[in-house]
Design a protein around this motif. Structure first.
Motif, PDB file in Angstrom:
ATOM      1  N   TYR A   1      -7.975  16.937  -8.337  1.00 22.06           N
ATOM      2  CA  TYR A   1      -8.896  17.785  -9.082  1.00 22.06           C
ATOM      3  C   TYR A   1      -9.907  18.449  -8.150  1.00 22.06           C
ATOM      4  CZ  TYR A   1      -7.101  15.329 -13.146  1.00 22.06           C
ATOM      5  OH  TYR A   1      -6.279  14.815 -14.113  1.00 22.06           O
ATOM      6  N   ASP A   2     -10.321  19.669  -8.497  1.00 29.81           N
ATOM      7  CA  ASP A   2     -11.365  20.353  -7.734  1.00 29.81           C
ATOM      8  C   ASP A   2     -12.730  19.866  -8.235  1.00 29.81           C
ATOM      9  OD1 ASP A   2     -11.882  21.684 -10.122  1.00 29.81           O
ATOM     10  OD2 ASP A   2     -11.283  23.654  -9.391  1.00 29.81           O
ATOM     11  N   PRO A   3     -13.847  20.302  -7.622  1.00 29.07           N
ATOM     12  CA  PRO A   3     -15.178  19.818  -8.033  1.00 29.07           C
ATOM     13  C   PRO A   3     -15.539  20.118  -9.482  1.00 29.07           C
ATOM     14  CG  PRO A   3     -15.317  20.932  -5.911  1.00 29.07           C
ATOM     15  CD  PRO A   3     -13.930  21.138  -6.427  1.00 29.07           C
ATOM     16  N   GLN A   4     -14.938  21.157 -10.080  1.00 26.07           N
ATOM     17  CA  GLN A   4     -15.223  21.489 -11.479  1.00 26.07           C
ATOM     18  C   GLN A   4     -14.373  20.670 -12.443  1.00 26.07           C
ATOM     19  OE1 GLN A   4     -14.635  24.047  -9.134  1.00 26.07           O
ATOM     20  NE2 GLN A   4     -16.843  24.237  -8.849  1.00 26.07           N
ATOM     21  N   GLY A   5     -13.488  19.815 -11.925  1.00 24.74           N
ATOM     22  CA  GLY A   5     -12.643  18.981 -12.774  1.00 24.74           C
ATOM     23  C   GLY A   5     -11.339  19.639 -13.176  1.00 24.74           C
ATOM     24  N   LYS A   6     -10.983  20.761 -12.573  1.00 24.48           N
ATOM     25  CA  LYS A   6      -9.738  21.459 -12.880  1.00 24.48           C
ATOM     26  C   LYS A   6      -8.596  20.831 -12.083  1.00 24.48           C
ATOM     27  CE  LYS A   6      -7.509  25.936 -12.571  1.00 24.48           C
ATOM     28  NZ  LYS A   6      -7.583  27.261 -11.963  1.00 24.48           N
TER      29      LYS A   6
ATOM     30  N   GLU B   1       0.815  -1.200   0.000  1.00 25.00           N
ATOM     31  CA  GLU B   1       0.000   0.000   0.000  1.00 25.00           C
ATOM     32  C   GLU B   1       0.862   1.269   0.000  1.00 25.00           C
ATOM     33  OE1 GLU B   1      -2.406  -0.550   3.477  1.00 25.00           O
ATOM     34  OE2 GLU B   1      -3.989  -1.521   2.325  1.00 25.00           O
ATOM     35  N   VAL B   2       0.307   2.311  -0.601  1.00 23.65           N
ATOM     36  CA  VAL B   2       0.924   3.638  -0.612  1.00 23.65           C
ATOM     37  C   VAL B   2      -0.126   4.604  -0.088  1.00 23.65           C
ATOM     38  CG1 VAL B   2       1.810   5.482  -2.089  1.00 23.65           C
ATOM     39  CG2 VAL B   2       2.418   3.120  -2.560  1.00 23.65           C
ATOM     40  N   LYS B   3       0.281   5.486   0.831  1.00 17.43           N
ATOM     41  CA  LYS B   3      -0.640   6.470   1.374  1.00 17.43           C
ATOM     42  C   LYS B   3      -0.318   7.829   0.771  1.00 17.43           C
ATOM     43  CE  LYS B   3      -2.531   7.964   5.788  1.00 17.43           C
ATOM     44  NZ  LYS B   3      -2.403   7.821   7.250  1.00 17.43           N
ATOM     45  N   LEU B   4      -1.320   8.463   0.167  1.00 20.02           N
ATOM     46  CA  LEU B   4      -1.173   9.786  -0.438  1.00 20.02           C
ATOM     47  C   LEU B   4      -1.912  10.811   0.412  1.00 20.02           C
ATOM     48  CD1 LEU B   4      -1.840   8.885  -4.178  1.00 20.02           C
ATOM     49  CD2 LEU B   4       0.363   9.169  -3.033  1.00 20.02           C
ATOM     50  N   ASP B   5      -1.191  11.814   0.891  1.00 20.27           N
ATOM     51  CA  ASP B   5      -1.791  12.913   1.652  1.00 20.27           C
ATOM     52  C   ASP B   5      -2.131  14.038   0.678  1.00 20.27           C
ATOM     53  OD1 ASP B   5      -1.353  11.523   4.035  1.00 20.27           O
ATOM     54  OD2 ASP B   5       0.629  12.415   4.298  1.00 20.27           O
ATOM     55  N   TYR B   6      -3.254  14.694   0.911  1.00 25.34           N
ATOM     56  CA  TYR B   6      -3.672  15.776   0.021  1.00 25.34           C
ATOM     57  C   TYR B   6      -4.250  16.937   0.810  1.00 25.34           C
ATOM     58  CZ  TYR B   6      -8.501  14.374   0.797  1.00 25.34           C
ATOM     59  OH  TYR B   6      -9.712  14.095   1.382  1.00 25.34           O
ATOM     60  N   SER B   7      -4.267  18.088   0.184  1.00 19.76           N
ATOM     61  CA  SER B   7      -4.940  19.272   0.702  1.00 19.76           C
ATOM     62  C   SER B   7      -5.483  20.040  -0.499  1.00 19.76           C
ATOM     63  CB  SER B   7      -3.969  20.147   1.493  1.00 19.76           C
ATOM     64  OG  SER B   7      -4.591  21.351   1.862  1.00 19.76           O
ATOM     65  N   LEU B   8      -6.772  20.258  -0.495  1.00 22.04           N
ATOM     66  CA  LEU B   8      -7.428  21.022  -1.554  1.00 22.04           C
ATOM     67  C   LEU B   8      -7.295  22.517  -1.265  1.00 22.04           C
ATOM     68  CD1 LEU B   8     -10.610  18.794  -1.834  1.00 22.04           C
ATOM     69  CD2 LEU B   8      -8.887  19.098  -3.614  1.00 22.04           C
ATOM     70  N   PRO B   9      -7.571  23.380  -2.235  1.00 19.49           N
ATOM     71  CA  PRO B   9      -7.515  24.832  -1.975  1.00 19.49           C
ATOM     72  C   PRO B   9      -8.453  25.222  -0.832  1.00 19.49           C
ATOM     73  CG  PRO B   9      -7.682  24.411  -4.320  1.00 19.49           C
ATOM     74  CD  PRO B   9      -7.875  23.091  -3.639  1.00 19.49           C
ATOM     75  N   LYS B  10      -8.098  26.281  -0.142  1.00 21.07           N
ATOM     76  CA  LYS B  10      -8.868  26.753   1.008  1.00 21.07           C
ATOM     77  C   LYS B  10     -10.329  26.980   0.619  1.00 21.07           C
ATOM     78  CE  LYS B  10      -7.403  29.184   4.836  1.00 21.07           C
ATOM     79  NZ  LYS B  10      -6.145  29.215   5.303  1.00 21.07           N
ATOM     80  N   GLY B  11     -11.239  26.421   1.392  1.00 18.05           N
ATOM     81  CA  GLY B  11     -12.664  26.578   1.148  1.00 18.05           C
ATOM     82  C   GLY B  11     -13.269  25.509   0.257  1.00 18.05           C
TER      83      GLY B  11
ATOM     84  N   GLY C   1     -13.593  16.970  -3.991  1.00 23.99           N
ATOM     85  CA  GLY C   1     -12.759  16.885  -5.185  1.00 23.99           C
ATOM     86  C   GLY C   1     -12.578  15.445  -5.600  1.00 23.99           C
ATOM     87  N   LYS C   2     -11.551  15.212  -6.387  1.00 26.87           N
ATOM     88  CA  LYS C   2     -11.319  13.858  -6.898  1.00 26.87           C
ATOM     89  C   LYS C   2      -9.816  13.633  -7.013  1.00 26.87           C
ATOM     90  CE  LYS C   2     -12.116  12.431 -11.303  1.00 26.87           C
ATOM     91  NZ  LYS C   2     -12.870  12.077 -12.505  1.00 26.87           N
ATOM     92  N   LEU C   3      -9.378  12.439  -6.664  1.00 21.69           N
ATOM     93  CA  LEU C   3      -7.999  12.013  -6.835  1.00 21.69           C
ATOM     94  C   LEU C   3      -8.019  10.889  -7.856  1.00 21.69           C
ATOM     95  CD1 LEU C   3      -5.018  12.197  -5.867  1.00 21.69           C
ATOM     96  CD2 LEU C   3      -5.572  10.383  -4.277  1.00 21.69           C
ATOM     97  N   THR C   4      -7.319  11.076  -8.959  1.00 21.16           N
ATOM     98  CA  THR C   4      -7.310  10.094 -10.034  1.00 21.16           C
ATOM     99  C   THR C   4      -5.888   9.597 -10.253  1.00 21.16           C
ATOM    100  OG1 THR C   4      -9.148  11.263 -11.074  1.00 21.16           O
ATOM    101  CG2 THR C   4      -7.977   9.672 -12.425  1.00 21.16           C
ATOM    102  N   LEU C   5      -5.751   8.277 -10.396  1.00 19.55           N
ATOM    103  CA  LEU C   5      -4.457   7.647 -10.647  1.00 19.55           C
ATOM    104  C   LEU C   5      -4.391   7.232 -12.107  1.00 19.55           C
ATOM    105  CD1 LEU C   5      -4.343   5.359  -7.479  1.00 19.55           C
ATOM    106  CD2 LEU C   5      -3.682   7.759  -7.703  1.00 19.55           C
TER     107      LEU C   5
END
Length: 126
Positions: A112-117, A56-66, A70-74
């Motif tokens: 990715y953010d909710p708009q897919g960017k 297993e690999v653990k990926l830490d993330y932080s989306l833009p403030k507010g 979102g989505k994490l795609t491999l």
């Protein structure tokens, strides 16, 4: 006239040679900014090196403030192929990826953010 021309050349030469070099922000080279910006990035995607597990690999993330979703795609690193996708429901967190279920041992990850960017990308080598 000769004195006038000489005076013009002296003034022009002094202004050209007297200029200081500036960096890409318009400040003289070596000058510090007027205010300090935080060294910690608000948005990140990184492999958690303290998490040690062979499969297993653990990926830490932080989306833009507010942004709280979102989505994490491999992706396959050499093909235009989506391997796995994870829906994110918080501004910060982590995702554990089972590498044994993947057809490759290394992959590219996109946050990715909710708009897919695309917000951040990362190449992950196990």
């Amino acid at each position: 006239m000769k004195n006038f021309l000489t005076l013009i050349l002296i003034i022009a030469g002094g202004s050209v040679f007297g200029q200081r070099e500036i960096d890409e922000n318009g400040r003289p080279i070596g000058a510090k900014p007027a205010f300090l910006v935080s060294n910690v990035e608000d948005v990140y995607l990184k492999k958690n090196e303290s998490f040690i597990a062979g499969a297993e690999v653990k990926l830490d993330y932080s989306l833009p403030k507010g942004v709280t979703s979102g989505k994490l795609t491999l992706f396959h690193p050499r093909k235009d192929e989506e391997l796995q996708s994870y829906t994110l429901s918080s501004e910060t967190g982590s995702v554990t990826v089972n590498v044994k279920e993947m057809p490759v041992s290394f992959f590219s990850a996109g946050l990715y953010d909710p708009q897919g960017k695309l917000v951040k990308s990362l190449n992950v080598i196990d």
